[in-house]
Design an enzyme around this catalytic site. Structure first.
Site, PDB file in Angstrom:
ATOM      1  N   SER A 129      -8.823  -5.952   7.749  1.00 12.23           N
ATOM      2  CA  SER A 129      -9.372  -6.628   8.923  1.00 12.23           C
ATOM      3  C   SER A 129     -10.891  -6.703   8.836  1.00 12.23           C
ATOM      4  CB  SER A 129      -8.977  -5.905  10.205  1.00 12.23           C
ATOM      5  OG  SER A 129      -7.577  -5.879  10.355  1.00 12.23           O
TER       6      SER A 129
HETATM    7  N1  SAH Z   1      -5.571  -1.815   9.177  1.00  9.86           N
HETATM    8  C1  SAH Z   1      -5.411  -2.517   7.951  1.00  9.86           C
HETATM    9  C2  SAH Z   1      -5.012  -3.948   8.186  1.00  9.86           C
HETATM   10  C3  SAH Z   1      -4.018  -4.398   7.190  1.00  9.86           C
HETATM   11  S1  SAH Z   1      -3.219  -5.934   7.506  1.00  9.86           S
HETATM   12  C4  SAH Z   1      -6.654  -2.406   7.092  1.00  9.86           C
HETATM   13  O1  SAH Z   1      -7.715  -2.069   7.621  1.00  9.86           O
HETATM   14  O2  SAH Z   1      -6.578  -2.630   5.886  1.00  9.86           O
HETATM   15  C5  SAH Z   1      -1.762  -5.458   8.354  1.00  9.86           C
HETATM   16  C6  SAH Z   1      -0.846  -4.475   7.693  1.00  9.86           C
HETATM   17  O3  SAH Z   1       0.304  -4.339   8.504  1.00  9.86           O
HETATM   18  C7  SAH Z   1      -0.315  -4.893   6.310  1.00  9.86           C
HETATM   19  O4  SAH Z   1      -0.587  -3.871   5.399  1.00  9.86           O
HETATM   20  C8  SAH Z   1       1.182  -5.084   6.534  1.00  9.86           C
HETATM   21  O5  SAH Z   1       1.977  -4.757   5.397  1.00  9.86           O
HETATM   22  C9  SAH Z   1       1.443  -4.139   7.680  1.00  9.86           C
HETATM   23  N2  SAH Z   1       2.642  -4.394   8.483  1.00  9.86           N
HETATM   24  C10 SAH Z   1       3.186  -5.582   8.835  1.00  9.86           C
HETATM   25  N3  SAH Z   1       4.286  -5.388   9.589  1.00  9.86           N
HETATM   26  C11 SAH Z   1       4.447  -4.030   9.711  1.00  9.86           C
HETATM   27  C12 SAH Z   1       5.416  -3.187  10.371  1.00  9.86           C
HETATM   28  N4  SAH Z   1       6.429  -3.683  11.061  1.00  9.86           N
HETATM   29  N5  SAH Z   1       5.268  -1.845  10.271  1.00  9.86           N
HETATM   30  C13 SAH Z   1       4.222  -1.303   9.586  1.00  9.86           C
HETATM   31  N6  SAH Z   1       3.292  -2.048   8.934  1.00  9.86           N
HETATM   32  C14 SAH Z   1       3.397  -3.394   9.001  1.00  9.86           C
END
Ligand code: SAH
Length: 219
Positions: free
Chosen positions: A66
Site C-alpha cells: 500500500s
Molecule cells: N498490508 C500489505 C498490503 C498488501 S495488499 C502491505 O503493506 O504490503 C493486500 C494483501 O491482502 C495481499 O497480500 C493479498 O494476498 C491479501 N489478501 C487478499 N484477500 C485476503 C484474505 N481473504 N485473507 C488474508 N489476506 C488476503
C-alpha cells in the site's frame, strides 16, 4: 541481511513524513512510526530508490504494498495504543504490520497467498518488527482463536463488510476496512460502542487489490 538501513534512508523517510503531513496526516505517533520503519527493506531491491515516494509498488503474486498515505490513514483511524491487540488481514510484504508493531501493538496478521505468506514469514525473522503470529488463512473470517481485538485492519478491498470481523472486536474496538465492489473503495471505520451497537464513519476513496475469500488453493 546484506541490505542495510543507512543515514540516507533516514533522510528519505523524514522527507516522506513531511510529504504525508502536507497531505493531511496529523497523528504524531503514526508519523513517528513511519519515520522509524525502513520501508525500502520491505520492497524488492529493484524498487529501493523509489521506496520513500508516496506510491504503491508490486510485491509479487499480483499484489501491491500500500501507498504510505494509505498506510498512514488506516493506521491513524485504527487509534493504536501501546499494548493493543491488533488483527491485520492481508500481510502482503509486512510493511503495514511493522508500522503497527512500531506503535507498540501486538499484531496477529493473516495472509491467504501461500507464496507471500512463506516469503514474508522468513523476512520477519530478519527484522526487528515481528508479529505475535503470522497466519496462513482466510482473513475474511477473522481469527477467532485470538479474538477479541482492540483493532482490526483490512488491507485489501472488501466487496461487502465481513460480519465475522465486527464480532471479533472488544468494546471500544475499531475496524478499519476499505469497502466497495468496483475498482475503488470507501474507507470505512466501525467502532463497537456497546455489546450490540457499532458506529460507522467514512474516510475517503482508495484503491486496493481485492479481498478474496478462502485460501489460495481452495478458491
Ligand atoms: N498490508 C500489505 C498490503 C498488501 S495488499 C502491505 O503493506 O504490503 C493486500 C494483501 O491482502 C495481499 O497480500 C493479498 O494476498 C491479501 N489478501 C487478499 N484477500 C485476503 C484474505 N481473504 N485473507 C488474508 N489476506 C488476503
Amino acid at each position: 541481511m546484506h541490505r542495510k538501513d543507512e543515514l540516507k534512508h533516514q533522510g528519505m523517510r523524514n522527507h516522506l513524513v513531511s510529504e504525508l503531513k502536507t497531505k493531511g496526516i496529523t497523528d504524531e505517533n503514526v508519523l513517528k512510526a513511519i519515520a522509524k520503519v525502513p520501508r525500502h527493506l520491505y520492497l524488492d531491491s529493484s524498487f529501493e530508490a523509489h521506496a520513500y515516494q508516496d506510491k504503491a509498488f508490486p510485491i509479487g503474486a499480483n499484489q501491491t504494498i500500500s501507498q504510505p498515505f494509505t498506510v498512514a490513514t488506516q493506521t491513524a483511524l485504527l487509534e493504536v495504543k501501546s499494548g493493543d491487540k491488533i488483527l491485520e488481514v492481508g500481510t502482503g510484504c509486512g510493511y503495514q504490520t511493522a508500522v503497527l508493531i512500531a506503535l507498540g501493538a501486538k499484531v496477529y496478521t493473516v495472509e491467504r497467498q501461500l507464496e507471500l505468506f512463506k516469503k514474508t514469514k522468513l523476512f520477519f525473522q530478519q527484522m526487528p518488527y515481528r508479529p505475535k503470529k503470522m497466519i496462513y488463512g482466510d482473513g475474511y473470517i477473522g481469527y477467532a482463536e485470538q479474538a477479541p481485538f482492540d483493532g482490526i485492519i483490512v488491507t485489501a478491498g472488501a466487496p461487502e463488510l465481513p460480519e465475522a470481523l465486527l464480532k471479533q472486536l472488544t468494546l471500544g474496538g475499531r475496524l478499519v476496512i476499505p469497502v466497495g465492489d468496483g475498482s475503488t473503495q470507501q474507507m470505512h471505520k466501525y467502532v463497537k460502542t456497546s455489546p450490540t451497537k457499532f458506529s460507522k464513519s467514512l474516510h475517503g476513496e482508495f484503491r486496493f487489490v481485492p479481498l478474496l475469500e478462502d485460501k489460495e488453493g481452495l478458491s
